[in-house]
Write a protein that holds these residues in place. Structure first.
Motif, PDB file in Angstrom:
ATOM      1  N   ASN A  97       0.902  -1.309   0.046  1.00  0.00           N
ATOM      2  CA  ASN A  97      -0.038  -0.096   0.030  1.00  0.00           C
ATOM      3  C   ASN A  97       0.775   1.292   0.026  1.00  0.00           C
ATOM      4  N   MET A  99       2.881   4.105  -2.281  1.00  0.00           N
ATOM      5  CA  MET A  99       2.831   4.724  -3.894  1.00  0.00           C
ATOM      6  C   MET A  99       3.801   3.951  -4.897  1.00  0.00           C
ATOM      7  N   ILE A 117      -8.451   1.370   2.916  1.00  0.00           N
ATOM      8  CA  ILE A 117      -8.451   2.576   3.510  1.00  0.00           C
ATOM      9  C   ILE A 117      -9.071   2.605   4.951  1.00  0.00           C
ATOM     10  N   HIS A 124      -9.030  12.100   8.441  1.00  0.00           N
ATOM     11  CA  HIS A 124      -8.347  11.724   7.111  1.00  0.00           C
ATOM     12  C   HIS A 124      -8.278  10.114   6.562  1.00  0.00           C
ATOM     13  N   LEU A 125      -8.373  10.160   5.328  1.00  0.00           N
ATOM     14  CA  LEU A 125      -8.380   8.748   4.832  1.00  0.00           C
ATOM     15  C   LEU A 125      -6.752   8.498   4.984  1.00  0.00           C
ATOM     16  N   LEU A 127      -4.212   5.030   3.716  1.00  0.00           N
ATOM     17  CA  LEU A 127      -3.898   3.508   2.953  1.00  0.00           C
ATOM     18  C   LEU A 127      -3.037   2.797   3.892  1.00  0.00           C
ATOM     19  N   ARG A 147      -3.682  11.864  11.878  1.00  0.00           N
ATOM     20  CA  ARG A 147      -2.810  11.893  10.720  1.00  0.00           C
ATOM     21  C   ARG A 147      -1.331  12.110  11.027  1.00  0.00           C
ATOM     22  N   ALA A 167       0.426   6.537   2.743  1.00  0.00           N
ATOM     23  CA  ALA A 167      -0.277   7.684   1.950  1.00  0.00           C
ATOM     24  C   ALA A 167      -1.558   7.921   2.519  1.00  0.00           C
ATOM     25  N   PHE A 168      -1.939   9.269   2.168  1.00  0.00           N
ATOM     26  CA  PHE A 168      -3.308   9.824   2.644  1.00  0.00           C
ATOM     27  C   PHE A 168      -4.010  10.309   1.510  1.00  0.00           C
ATOM     28  N   TYR A 169      -5.403  10.479   1.624  1.00  0.00           N
ATOM     29  CA  TYR A 169      -6.283  11.001   0.632  1.00  0.00           C
ATOM     30  C   TYR A 169      -6.839  12.133   1.127  1.00  0.00           C
TER      31      TYR A 169
END
Length: 169
Positions: A97, A99, A117, A124-125, A127, A147, A167-169
């Motif tokens: 998971n 990048m 997710i 925050h989202l 991964l 986060r 990683a965050f979205y």
């Protein structure tokens, strides 16, 4: 198979070694989509079985091996193409998971990247494969951490490189 049909499933994920042409055809006749699940380091015979039993998709940790298998065929060798799903990206070569794992999975030719997710405590989202950050410098629960706490972690995977972060979205 009878239980799957009884519950009205439309998509079925089965270990590749349980697939036969007969049961895949029977599931297709009932408008089911069949995905073969390959274990890490799956043998070429498992890949071959999933393809020639006409699975609609293959969920794999090693998308490169499946795609290399496909490259050995001409266009007329197999009746239809199968979706290749890179499980957590290309985690056979990169940390789950991340990048780099997603990019490698996409560059290898996978049709789909499967990811997980979670929502952090501050909305925050993030991964990550599991709710817990196993394989990172500290084991935290993604759902109860912020986060900032998760961003501070470093990857401890055997494939880790400088800069690997959640990683965050």
């Amino acid at each position: 198979f009878t239980e799957i049909s009884y519950f009205g499933a439309k998509r079925v994920l089965l270990p590749a070694d349980l697939l036969t042409q007969e049961n895949v055809l029977a599931m297709h006749a009932r408008s089911m989509t069949v995905f073969a699940m390959l274990d890490d380091g799956a043998a070429i015979t498992d890949i071959h079985n999933a393809v020639f039993c006409a699975a609609d998709g293959i969920l794999t940790a090693d998308s490169a091996a499946v795609l290399n298998y496909y490259r050995t065929f001409t266009e007329t060798t197999i009746p239809k193409s199968t979706l290749i799903v890179a499980h957590r990206g290309d985690h056979a070569a990169y940390p789950d998971n991340t990048m780099r794992s997603f990019i490698s999975g996409a560059e290898s030719g996978a049709n789909i990247i499967e990811l997980d997710i979670w929502m952090t405590a501050d909305g925050h989202l993030v991964l990550n494969h599991d709710a817990k950050t196993n394989g990172w410098s500290e084991v935290l629960d993604c759902k109860t951490s912020t986060r900032a706490q998760l961003e501070a972690l470093t990857c401890t995977s055997q494939y880790a490189a400088e800069g690997d972060r959640l990683a965050f979205y």
